[in-house]
Design a protein around this motif. Structure first.
Motif, PDB file in Angstrom:
ATOM      1  N   ASN A 165      78.361  31.195  12.968  1.00  0.00           N
ATOM      2  CA  ASN A 165      77.406  31.710  11.809  1.00  0.00           C
ATOM      3  C   ASN A 165      77.563  31.315  10.532  1.00  0.00           C
ATOM      4  OD1 ASN A 165      76.921  34.073  13.708  1.00  0.00           O
ATOM      5  ND2 ASN A 165      78.743  35.154  13.215  1.00  0.00           N
ATOM      6  N   LEU A 166      78.624  30.634  10.112  1.00  0.00           N
ATOM      7  CA  LEU A 166      78.945  30.165   8.855  1.00  0.00           C
ATOM      8  C   LEU A 166      77.753  28.711   8.660  1.00  0.00           C
ATOM      9  CD1 LEU A 166      79.732  29.757   5.894  1.00  0.00           C
ATOM     10  CD2 LEU A 166      81.788  28.561   6.662  1.00  0.00           C
ATOM     11  N   GLY A 167      77.954  27.940   9.967  1.00  0.00           N
ATOM     12  CA  GLY A 167      77.272  26.769  10.186  1.00  0.00           C
ATOM     13  C   GLY A 167      75.615  27.050  10.377  1.00  0.00           C
ATOM     14  N   TRP A 168      75.348  28.265  10.796  1.00  0.00           N
ATOM     15  CA  TRP A 168      73.983  28.434  11.137  1.00  0.00           C
ATOM     16  C   TRP A 168      73.512  28.953   9.511  1.00  0.00           C
ATOM     17  CZ3 TRP A 168      70.885  32.532   9.496  1.00  0.00           C
ATOM     18  CH2 TRP A 168      69.686  32.463  10.064  1.00  0.00           C
ATOM     19  N   PHE A 169      74.290  29.580   8.787  1.00  0.00           N
ATOM     20  CA  PHE A 169      73.858  30.009   7.531  1.00  0.00           C
ATOM     21  C   PHE A 169      73.609  28.882   6.624  1.00  0.00           C
ATOM     22  CE2 PHE A 169      74.662  31.097   3.180  1.00  0.00           C
ATOM     23  CZ  PHE A 169      73.726  32.093   2.868  1.00  0.00           C
ATOM     24  N   MET A 170      74.559  27.871   6.670  1.00  0.00           N
ATOM     25  CA  MET A 170      74.310  26.893   5.651  1.00  0.00           C
ATOM     26  C   MET A 170      73.196  25.850   5.971  1.00  0.00           C
ATOM     27  SD  MET A 170      78.433  25.842   5.513  1.00  0.00           S
ATOM     28  CE  MET A 170      78.423  24.752   4.247  1.00  0.00           C
ATOM     29  N   VAL A 171      72.783  25.875   7.219  1.00  0.00           N
ATOM     30  CA  VAL A 171      71.729  24.939   7.562  1.00  0.00           C
ATOM     31  C   VAL A 171      70.451  25.818   7.494  1.00  0.00           C
ATOM     32  CG1 VAL A 171      70.329  23.946   9.647  1.00  0.00           C
ATOM     33  CG2 VAL A 171      72.754  23.665   9.476  1.00  0.00           C
ATOM     34  N   ASN A 172      70.435  27.081   7.336  1.00  0.00           N
ATOM     35  CA  ASN A 172      69.130  27.850   7.421  1.00  0.00           C
ATOM     36  C   ASN A 172      68.808  28.651   6.040  1.00  0.00           C
ATOM     37  OD1 ASN A 172      68.024  27.382  10.207  1.00  0.00           O
ATOM     38  ND2 ASN A 172      70.035  27.844  10.642  1.00  0.00           N
ATOM     39  N   TYR A 173      69.685  28.771   5.001  1.00  0.00           N
ATOM     40  CA  TYR A 173      69.651  29.714   4.286  1.00  0.00           C
ATOM     41  C   TYR A 173      68.221  29.627   3.510  1.00  0.00           C
ATOM     42  CZ  TYR A 173      70.215  25.700   0.804  1.00  0.00           C
ATOM     43  OH  TYR A 173      69.914  24.677   0.005  1.00  0.00           O
ATOM     44  N   LYS A 174      67.608  28.532   3.544  1.00  0.00           N
ATOM     45  CA  LYS A 174      66.174  28.581   2.874  1.00  0.00           C
ATOM     46  C   LYS A 174      65.348  29.347   3.532  1.00  0.00           C
ATOM     47  CE  LYS A 174      66.675  24.199   0.707  1.00  0.00           C
ATOM     48  NZ  LYS A 174      65.997  22.825   0.704  1.00  0.00           N
ATOM     49  N   ARG A 175      65.530  29.814   4.778  1.00  0.00           N
ATOM     50  CA  ARG A 175      64.457  30.496   5.474  1.00  0.00           C
ATOM     51  C   ARG A 175      64.324  31.986   5.084  1.00  0.00           C
ATOM     52  NH1 ARG A 175      65.096  29.579  11.984  1.00  0.00           N
ATOM     53  NH2 ARG A 175      64.675  27.272  11.925  1.00  0.00           N
ATOM     54  N   PHE A 176      65.381  32.407   4.337  1.00  0.00           N
ATOM     55  CA  PHE A 176      65.392  33.853   3.712  1.00  0.00           C
ATOM     56  C   PHE A 176      64.550  33.824   2.733  1.00  0.00           C
ATOM     57  CE2 PHE A 176      69.366  33.778   5.919  1.00  0.00           C
ATOM     58  CZ  PHE A 176      69.330  34.895   6.471  1.00  0.00           C
ATOM     59  N   ILE A 177      64.281  32.901   1.684  1.00  0.00           N
ATOM     60  CA  ILE A 177      63.343  32.802   0.670  1.00  0.00           C
ATOM     61  C   ILE A 177      61.906  32.554   1.149  1.00  0.00           C
ATOM     62  CG2 ILE A 177      62.654  31.461  -1.413  1.00  0.00           C
ATOM     63  CD1 ILE A 177      65.687  31.014  -1.642  1.00  0.00           C
ATOM     64  N   GLU A 178      61.992  31.482   2.201  1.00  0.00           N
ATOM     65  CA  GLU A 178      60.658  31.467   2.712  1.00  0.00           C
ATOM     66  C   GLU A 178      60.057  32.638   3.704  1.00  0.00           C
ATOM     67  OE1 GLU A 178      61.391  28.131   5.518  1.00  0.00           O
ATOM     68  OE2 GLU A 178      61.642  26.880   3.785  1.00  0.00           O
ATOM     69  N   ALA A 179      60.738  33.455   4.235  1.00  0.00           N
ATOM     70  CA  ALA A 179      60.426  34.333   4.973  1.00  0.00           C
ATOM     71  C   ALA A 179      59.816  35.934   4.046  1.00  0.00           C
ATOM     72  CB  ALA A 179      61.469  34.940   6.064  1.00  0.00           C
ATOM     73  N   TYR A 180      60.760  35.894   2.976  1.00  0.00           N
ATOM     74  CA  TYR A 180      60.616  37.011   2.139  1.00  0.00           C
ATOM     75  C   TYR A 180      60.039  36.644   0.751  1.00  0.00           C
ATOM     76  CZ  TYR A 180      63.324  39.218   5.747  1.00  0.00           C
ATOM     77  OH  TYR A 180      63.939  39.670   6.998  1.00  0.00           O
ATOM     78  N   GLY A 181      59.994  35.464   0.508  1.00  0.00           N
ATOM     79  CA  GLY A 181      59.256  35.095  -0.900  1.00  0.00           C
ATOM     80  C   GLY A 181      60.256  35.438  -2.087  1.00  0.00           C
TER      81      GLY A 181
ATOM     82  N   ILE B  17      82.216  35.929   7.087  1.00  0.00           N
ATOM     83  CA  ILE B  17      81.979  34.810   8.064  1.00  0.00           C
ATOM     84  C   ILE B  17      82.693  33.655   7.432  1.00  0.00           C
ATOM     85  CG2 ILE B  17      79.959  35.537   9.597  1.00  0.00           C
ATOM     86  CD1 ILE B  17      78.321  33.503   7.784  1.00  0.00           C
ATOM     87  N   GLY B  18      83.097  33.800   5.988  1.00  0.00           N
ATOM     88  CA  GLY B  18      83.731  32.720   5.357  1.00  0.00           C
ATOM     89  C   GLY B  18      85.081  32.718   5.300  1.00  0.00           C
ATOM     90  N   ILE B  19      85.737  33.762   6.052  1.00  0.00           N
ATOM     91  CA  ILE B  19      87.410  33.978   6.237  1.00  0.00           C
ATOM     92  C   ILE B  19      87.990  32.524   7.017  1.00  0.00           C
ATOM     93  CG2 ILE B  19      89.535  35.272   6.934  1.00  0.00           C
ATOM     94  CD1 ILE B  19      87.575  37.658   6.441  1.00  0.00           C
ATOM     95  N   GLY B  20      88.919  32.041   6.238  1.00  0.00           N
ATOM     96  CA  GLY B  20      89.504  30.925   6.840  1.00  0.00           C
ATOM     97  C   GLY B  20      88.653  29.335   6.577  1.00  0.00           C
ATOM     98  N   GLN B  21      87.620  29.729   5.897  1.00  0.00           N
ATOM     99  CA  GLN B  21      86.922  28.474   5.451  1.00  0.00           C
ATOM    100  C   GLN B  21      86.375  28.468   3.897  1.00  0.00           C
ATOM    101  OE1 GLN B  21      84.095  27.290   8.436  1.00  0.00           O
ATOM    102  NE2 GLN B  21      84.529  29.386   9.241  1.00  0.00           N
TER     103      GLN B  21
END
Length: 78
Positions: free
Chosen positions: A5-21, A37-41
């Motif tokens: 989940n953390l890896g996905w978020f780090m790669v795809n975080y810009k999608r939230f801005i693109e999708a919702y503006g 999802i950040g516990i331990g990292q």
């Protein structure tokens, strides 16, 4: 699972801005998901979030990191 989940978020975080503006959506996602999802990292998460330069997400980063640290202390004290 958190690693994925953390890896996905780090790669795809810009999608939230693109999708919702609106960076406010990304800010809320950070506030509510990063603490779980950040516990331990914690170091990796903090470095990543502090490196983002997206106006409008500052409060989400601050709240998300604070909650992540709190959850991490609770998790490690169980």
């Amino acid at each position: 699972m958190r690693d994925l989940n953390l890896g996905w978020f780090m790669v795809n975080y810009k999608r939230f801005i693109e999708a919702y503006g609106d960076p406010g959506v990304l800010s809320r996602v950070i506030t509510y998901s990063i603490p779980l999802i950040g516990i331990g990292q914690e170091g990796e998460v903090e470095g990543f979030l502090r490196g983002l330069s997206i106006p409008g997400i500052e409060m989400g980063i601050k709240a998300g990191l604070e909650l992540m640290r709190t959850y991490s202390r609770l998790f490690h004290n169980i």
